[in-house]
Design an enzyme around this catalytic site. Structure first.
Site, short mmCIF file in Angstrom:
data_model
loop_
_atom_site.label_atom_id
_atom_site.label_comp_id
_atom_site.label_asym_id
_atom_site.label_seq_id
_atom_site.Cartn_x
_atom_site.Cartn_y
_atom_site.Cartn_z
N GLY A 206 47.57 36.55 38.70
CA GLY A 206 48.07 35.94 37.20
C GLY A 206 46.61 35.40 36.65
CG ASN A 207 46.26 35.24 32.50
OD1 ASN A 207 46.78 34.23 31.77
ND2 ASN A 207 46.69 36.56 32.72
#
Ligand code: CTP
Length: 398
Positions: A206-207
């Site tokens: 993810g980020n």
């Protein structure tokens, strides 16, 4: 949006009156001009001095004070909206029956502005048939009712009847009273947040995108009258407005599918999501065990949603992308606008302190394909969203 708005707040005798203090503070902070009228019973729950200090106006409670007469007619005409919060069972009954034995009721009966009420009472009182009838009567009079909430009640019981939270009341006012019509008839797609690309049943890539910029944009479009479709990756946010149509997705592919399925009906699309560029070529069916010293993950490109929409964009559709850059910012942003066939690109430079992922503030540069460039200061994401939406409105009329 509440800047300069004239709000007349009526407070009645209910334990929830303490919440009215926070409501006043939030309204004043948002730039509204607030005047307060209390019923005699409300004075036992909340101090006029506190309210007068916050609003910088004398709080009114009496129809007659020695040699002065409170001009209830003018108060109701002065206001853009009259909000009664909390609304007690007793004042509700008097309003429903047109009684006028205090200043608040006189102002209510003579108000020419919209009236919004936020009831507060114990569950049994709230569910009583007479209360239901009185609420129905207020609705028939054209008054707007903010739904009560469920939770702890002053009686110690848990149930329905709590006054809405001040933030909810403010969102209700923005959505139901102060929504404007510059973008009425326009349909807008906004993407927000990160995407999560699974690696195995328990892990993902993810980020750090919080989704705040996208949610602020969706809300800014909505408050200007647009029909808004928000497609969001996993975030810890909720839209303040019930009217925004939210689709929750996890992966880049799900976000792409959601966007592609509605883009044809949209007038404007603003893609602010931080979509993963790569995903695992194969998602392991079982949890990957740490059997070796090293682990190679084979990644493949995800679909570029902005580019895909740019490829099917029709005349009259406005496509807006973001560019998150750390170097050669302007050059890279303009390249993205061209490669992805966007009409506007918004540059988010991670070089600016306080801007971008995780912050409540942002600083952007807007590039239009016609050559216009606008640079903002470091502002709250809501303010930045307003500036972007205003720029888009101007572009529609250019
Ligand atoms: N975007 C998208 N789909 C992707 C990747 C990005 O729609 N798979 C969109 C973003 O929402 C943003 C724009 O493309 O509006 C630019 O995103 P950005 O991450 O800055 O650039 P990338 O195209 O991913 O290129 P790079 O990472 O090489 O800078």
């Amino acid at each position: 949006m509440l800047e300069g708005k004239k709000i007349l707040l009526g407070i009645t005798g209910s334990i929830a009156a303490y919440k009215a203090i926070l409501l006043v503070r939030l309204l004043v902070k948002a730039g509204a001009e607030v005047r307060v009228v209390l019923t005699p019973a409300a004075k036992s729950f909340v101090s006029p001095l506190v309210l007068a200090t916050l609003t910088k106006y004398k709080v009114l409670t009496e129809m007659f004070e020695e040699d002065t007469w409170a001009n209830h007619v003018m108060l109701g005409r002065w206001a853009d909206v009259m909000v009664i919060a909390p609304l007690s069972c007793n004042t509700l009954a008097k309003m429903a029956n047109g009684q006028c034995d205090n200043l608040l009721l006189a102002v209510y009966l003579s108000a020419t502005c919209p009236v919004v009420v936020s009831p507060a009472m114990d569950e049994d009182m709230w569910l009583h048939p007479s209360t239901k009838r009185n609420i129905d009567l207020l609705k028939q009079f054209g008054n707007k009712i903010i739904p009560v909430e469920k939770g702890d009640l002053a009686s110690g019981l848990i149930g329905e009847g709590r006054m809405a939270e001040p933030e909810t009341i403010i969102a209700f006012l923005k959505e139901n009273i102060f929504r404007t019509s510059e973008l009425a008839e326009k349909k807008v797609l906004v993407t927000a947040g990160p995407t999560y690309e699974p690696i195995d049943p328990v892990r993902f890539m993810g980020n750090r995108s919080s989704g705040k910029m996208g949610f602020s944009l969706a809300e800014a479009f909505y408050t200007k009258g647009a029909e808004v479709h928000l497609v969001t990756g996993p975030v810890n946010l909720e839209s303040s407005f019930a009217g925004i149509q939210v689709t929750h997705v996890q992966t880049a592919q799900e976000m792409a599918d959601a966007c592609m399925s509605i883009f044809g009906q949209m007038n404007i699309a603003v893609l602010s999501a931080a979509v993963a560029d790569y995903k695992a070529a194969v998602v392991a069916e079982e949890k990957i065990k740490k059997n070796s010293e090293e682990l190679d993950l084979h990644l493949i490109k995800t679909k570029d949603i902005l580019k895909s929409l740019g490829g099917i964009k029709k005349d009259g559709q406005l496509l807006v992308g973001f560019a998150l850059e750390t170097n050669n910012e302007k050059e890279n942003a303009l390249k993205k606008m061209e490669n992805k066939n966007a009409d506007i690109i918004i540059l988010n430079s991670l070089r600016n302190a306080g801007a971008g992922f995780g912050y409540d503030t942002n600083k952007i540069t807007i590039f239009h394909k016609d050559g216009r460039i606008i640079e903002t200061g470091l502002e709250s994401k809501q303010k930045i969203a307003d500036e972007i939406v205003n720029f888009i409105i101007k572009s529609l009329h250019a």
